[in-house]
Write a protein that holds these residues in place. Structure first.
Motif, short mmCIF file in Angstrom:
data_model
loop_
_atom_site.label_atom_id
_atom_site.label_comp_id
_atom_site.label_asym_id
_atom_site.label_seq_id
_atom_site.Cartn_x
_atom_site.Cartn_y
_atom_site.Cartn_z
N VAL A 167 31.11 30.78 39.81
CA VAL A 167 29.70 30.99 39.44
C VAL A 167 29.53 30.89 37.92
O VAL A 167 28.81 30.02 37.44
CB VAL A 167 29.19 32.36 39.94
CG1 VAL A 167 27.75 32.58 39.51
CG2 VAL A 167 29.30 32.42 41.47
N ALA A 168 30.23 31.77 37.19
CA ALA A 168 30.12 31.70 35.74
C ALA A 168 30.77 30.41 35.24
O ALA A 168 31.71 29.91 35.85
CB ALA A 168 30.79 32.91 35.10
N GLY B 131 25.95 29.49 37.57
CA GLY B 131 25.79 30.61 36.64
C GLY B 131 24.44 30.55 35.93
O GLY B 131 23.78 31.57 35.73
N ILE B 132 24.05 29.32 35.56
CA ILE B 132 22.75 29.14 34.91
C ILE B 132 21.63 29.55 35.87
O ILE B 132 20.68 30.23 35.48
CB ILE B 132 22.57 27.68 34.44
CG1 ILE B 132 23.69 27.30 33.48
CG2 ILE B 132 21.20 27.49 33.78
CD1 ILE B 132 23.65 25.85 33.00
N ILE C 256 23.32 31.07 27.59
CA ILE C 256 24.44 30.46 26.87
C ILE C 256 25.78 31.15 27.10
O ILE C 256 26.82 30.54 26.99
CB ILE C 256 24.19 30.34 25.34
CG1 ILE C 256 23.73 31.67 24.79
CG2 ILE C 256 23.23 29.24 25.02
CD1 ILE C 256 24.08 31.80 23.33
N PHE C 257 25.75 32.45 27.42
CA PHE C 257 27.03 33.14 27.64
C PHE C 257 27.65 32.74 28.97
O PHE C 257 28.86 32.59 29.09
CB PHE C 257 26.83 34.65 27.58
CG PHE C 257 26.39 35.15 26.25
CD1 PHE C 257 27.31 35.31 25.21
CD2 PHE C 257 25.06 35.43 26.00
CE1 PHE C 257 26.91 35.76 23.96
CE2 PHE C 257 24.65 35.87 24.76
CZ PHE C 257 25.56 36.04 23.73
N ILE C 258 26.81 32.56 29.98
CA ILE C 258 27.32 32.33 31.33
C ILE C 258 27.49 30.83 31.62
O ILE C 258 28.16 30.44 32.57
CB ILE C 258 26.38 32.99 32.39
CG1 ILE C 258 27.15 33.27 33.69
CG2 ILE C 258 25.14 32.19 32.64
CD1 ILE C 258 26.35 34.10 34.68
N THR D 41 27.05 21.55 31.54
CA THR D 41 26.38 22.85 31.54
C THR D 41 25.78 23.13 30.17
O THR D 41 25.72 24.28 29.72
CB THR D 41 27.35 23.98 31.92
OG1 THR D 41 28.51 23.89 31.07
CG2 THR D 41 27.77 23.91 33.36
N GLU D 42 25.31 22.09 29.50
CA GLU D 42 24.73 22.27 28.18
C GLU D 42 23.21 22.18 28.31
O GLU D 42 22.67 21.13 28.66
CB GLU D 42 25.24 21.17 27.24
CG GLU D 42 24.89 21.37 25.80
CD GLU D 42 25.52 20.28 24.93
OE1 GLU D 42 26.26 20.61 24.00
OE2 GLU D 42 25.28 19.09 25.21
N ILE D 43 22.50 23.30 28.03
CA ILE D 43 21.04 23.30 28.20
C ILE D 43 20.35 22.75 26.95
O ILE D 43 20.93 22.72 25.87
CB ILE D 43 20.51 24.73 28.50
CG1 ILE D 43 21.00 25.71 27.43
CG2 ILE D 43 20.93 25.19 29.88
CD1 ILE D 43 20.32 27.05 27.47
N ALA D 44 19.10 22.32 27.13
CA ALA D 44 18.36 21.66 26.04
C ALA D 44 18.20 22.55 24.80
O ALA D 44 18.39 22.07 23.68
CB ALA D 44 17.01 21.17 26.55
N PRO D 45 17.83 23.85 24.95
CA PRO D 45 17.69 24.66 23.73
C PRO D 45 18.98 24.73 22.92
O PRO D 45 18.94 24.76 21.69
CB PRO D 45 17.31 26.05 24.27
CG PRO D 45 16.69 25.79 25.59
CD PRO D 45 17.42 24.60 26.15
N LEU D 46 20.14 24.72 23.60
CA LEU D 46 21.41 24.77 22.88
C LEU D 46 21.58 23.52 22.02
O LEU D 46 22.11 23.59 20.90
CB LEU D 46 22.58 24.91 23.87
CG LEU D 46 23.97 24.93 23.24
CD1 LEU D 46 24.11 26.10 22.28
CD2 LEU D 46 25.06 24.97 24.29
N LEU D 47 21.13 22.36 22.54
CA LEU D 47 21.23 21.12 21.76
C LEU D 47 20.44 21.24 20.46
O LEU D 47 20.88 20.74 19.42
CB LEU D 47 20.66 19.95 22.57
CG LEU D 47 21.62 19.23 23.50
CD1 LEU D 47 20.97 17.97 24.03
CD2 LEU D 47 22.91 18.87 22.77
N ILE D 48 19.27 21.92 20.51
CA ILE D 48 18.48 22.11 19.30
C ILE D 48 19.28 22.95 18.29
O ILE D 48 19.35 22.62 17.11
CB ILE D 48 17.13 22.80 19.61
CG1 ILE D 48 16.31 21.90 20.54
CG2 ILE D 48 16.35 23.11 18.34
CD1 ILE D 48 14.97 22.47 20.94
#
Lengths: 267, 283
Positions: free
Chosen positions: B142-143, B148-149, B222-224, B232-239
């Motif tokens: 899951v994580a 997990g997301i 971002i932690f999970i 598993t890289e979300i858009a806000p993290l790319l910013i």
């Protein structure tokens, strides 16, 4: 009835599990060890900064909420619907984008930002930027709480006070404020919880300078990434306690003063 | 007779128009409108639409945007179904601990996202309280995976549907259901033809709020998530990653793309809602 219980039970487990996990991980090596991690100078400065940011943001937000609710509910004017929609915009903006907004406006790469830094008043990577980003994130909280309540209460009581010769301020302080105090407190409570817990927006504008621009949620991330698990979860535990206090007060308000809060919370 | 914006429609004895309107408009401008305008100006005028498209139209960015919106949709749909069910149970049934559960529904609102993030990671990690049995029984991690997301977004978005639907259920008269039953409708038919249409507008509002929140959610994810590029890289993290290397134009391009997709989705939900309200009005 029996068949209806698994759902709430399951959801309680899913909702409470993170809370229990926080305290379990924090106390893994005992109370003394957990409390010692809070006396770390960086942790202390993070706690102070978070309190400072909330102390500045929440009153500003309350002032905006009262002013907006007054202008929106006591007067008829063109463009009202648009303004109400615009107040809600921060709800559909990612916290990271919220942080980015203020980096673009006041960062060293912008003319304004460069000038501010040259004159000794940096906003980005400093406390004012954290306040601005938090203000953006919590912007609709108080206004959204007050508008429905004041709309429902109408204008008759204020008009009566004015007719009897009360001044504008006196009318507001003695007629309006007592009517909206519980709704205001409710909005302030939610606003404060979010202000103290905001992570994404603050992470972007603060620059995460240890001991200077690191708030409690950012400190949690730092400890966590440094594998200081107990320190991270202890700091998280402090914020979780705050969340529990918020929930308790919020529920108490809902049970006691349901008739004086916005309709969506009545149950 | 002029149609000036913000003009009062009629004279009023009510005091404080100038002051309250002034505070409102100043703060709205400084905190929300001007910063949003600067972002759009910086994107479309400073950087350029074609250049922004070149940033967005790369596999890594595209994958992140797709992941953010897919996970948000999955989590919000889950919350739509279970949120309506939970609201129904909380309004219609009495059981021990009801008040505590009712209060606990707001826990995701009150708990800071970073706290939720590390706590959920601890629980659903391969050696966690829930993570270990899930891995052993189903062989599912899951994580540090997309699941997990989903879990993080379900947690964050749960209160929205419950809280918007709850007051509407309270308003539903039991007599309406009884009338439907008396007229020979089955229990299922009563639910699909009488109750759900009444709940639909509120449920959609809750769904839209949950979706808007989940799409941009950062702290609890971002932690999970594990944050593996393209997976598993979300858009806000790319910013955030762009900003760390001071690539402001790249960050702006991704932010504009996220805003465009969010507002399109919200507009679509609003249109559906207006249509469903009209249909309700016609009944």
């Amino acid at each position: 009835m029996g068949a209806d219980r698994p759902l709430p039970c399951l959801l309680t487990v899913l909702l409470f599990a993170p809370l229990i996990a926080v305290f379990d991980e924090a106390l893994r090596r005992g109370w003394a060890f957990a409390l010692a991690s809070l006396s770390d100078p960086d942790a202390q400065s993070a706690i102070r900064l978070t309190l400072l940011v909330a102390a500045v943001t929440v009153p500003l937000n309350a002032a905006f909420g009262i002013a907006a609710a007054w202008a929106i509910t006591k007067f008829d004017w063109r463009g009202k619907a648009w303004v109400i929609t615009l107040i809600d915009v921060p709800f559909s903006v990612s916290p990271v984008v919220a942080g980015l907004l203020f980096v673009l406006m006041f960062g060293a790469n912008s003319a304004l930002g460069a000038w501010l830094v040259a004159n000794g008043f940096p906003i980005v990577f400093a406390v004012p930027g954290i306040v601005l980003a938090t203000l953006f994130i919590t912007f609709p909280f108080v206004a959204r709480e007050l508008i429905p309540v004041m709309l429902e209460q109408g204008r008759a009581e204020e008009e009566a006070a004015l007719t009897l010769g009360a001044s504008g301020w006196r009318t507001f302080l003695t007629v309006t404020l007592p009517n909206i105090r519980w709704a205001l407190l409710y909005g302030v409570l939610l606003c404060n919880a979010r202000a103290m817990g905001e992570f994404g927006a603050v992470a972007v504008v603060s620059g995460k300078i240890r001991g200077q621009t690191t708030t409690m949620p950012l400190m949690i991330e730092m400890f966590y990434n440094e594998y200081l698990s107990v320190a991270a979860f202890t700091m998280a535990g402090v914020l979780a306690l705050l969340a529990l206090v918020t929930l308790t007060l919020k529920s108490a308000l809902e049970w006691r003063y349901a008739d004086q809060l916005a309709a969506t919370h009545r149950h | 007779m002029t149609a000036r914006p913000f003009a009062l429609r009629s004279p009023t004895p009510m005091p404080g128009w100038g002051l309250s309107f002034g505070i409102m408009l100043t703060m709205l401008s400084v905190v929300v409108l001007i910063p949003m305008a600067v972002l759009l100006w910086r994107g479309f005028v400073g950087f350029g639409a074609a250049e922004m498209w070149a940033v967005i139209n790369r596999p890594r960015v595209w994958n992140a945007l797709e992941l953010s919106f897919r996970a948000a949709l999955i989590a919000s749909l889950f919350n739509l179904v279970f949120g309506v069910l939970l609201a129904w149970v909380l309004v219609r049934y009495r059981f021990p601990g009801k008040r505590i559960i009712d209060a606990a529904v707001d826990l995701p609102f009150a708990l800071p996202t970073a706290v939720a993030g590390i706590a959920l990671t601890a629980i659903y990690a391969p050696n966690g309280v829930f993570g270990a049995p899930i891995l052993q029984t189903f062989g599912i991690r899951v994580a540090y995976t997309e699941i997990g997301i989903w879990i993080a977004l379900i947690f964050v978005g749960l209160p929205f549907v419950v809280r918007t639907v709850q007051p509407v259920i309270e308003e539903i008269d039991r007599e309406t259901e009884e009338a439907s039953a008396t007229l020979g409708a089955s229990r299922l038919r009563t639910i699909t033809h009488v109750i759900l249409p009444m709940l639909a507008p509120a449920a959609l509002t809750g769904f839209a709020l949950a979706l808007a929140r989940s799409v941009g959610e950062y702290g609890s994810v971002i932690f999970i998530a594990g944050n593996l590029p393209n997976v598993t890289e979300i858009a806000p993290l790319l910013i955030v990653i762009r900003l760390e290397v001071f690539d402001y134009d790249g960050a702006v391009a991704i932010a504009v793309a996220m805003l465009a997709i969010s507002f399109t989705l919200l507009l679509a939900i609003n249109l559906i809602q207006i249509r469903s309200r009209r249909r309700m009005g016609a009944v």
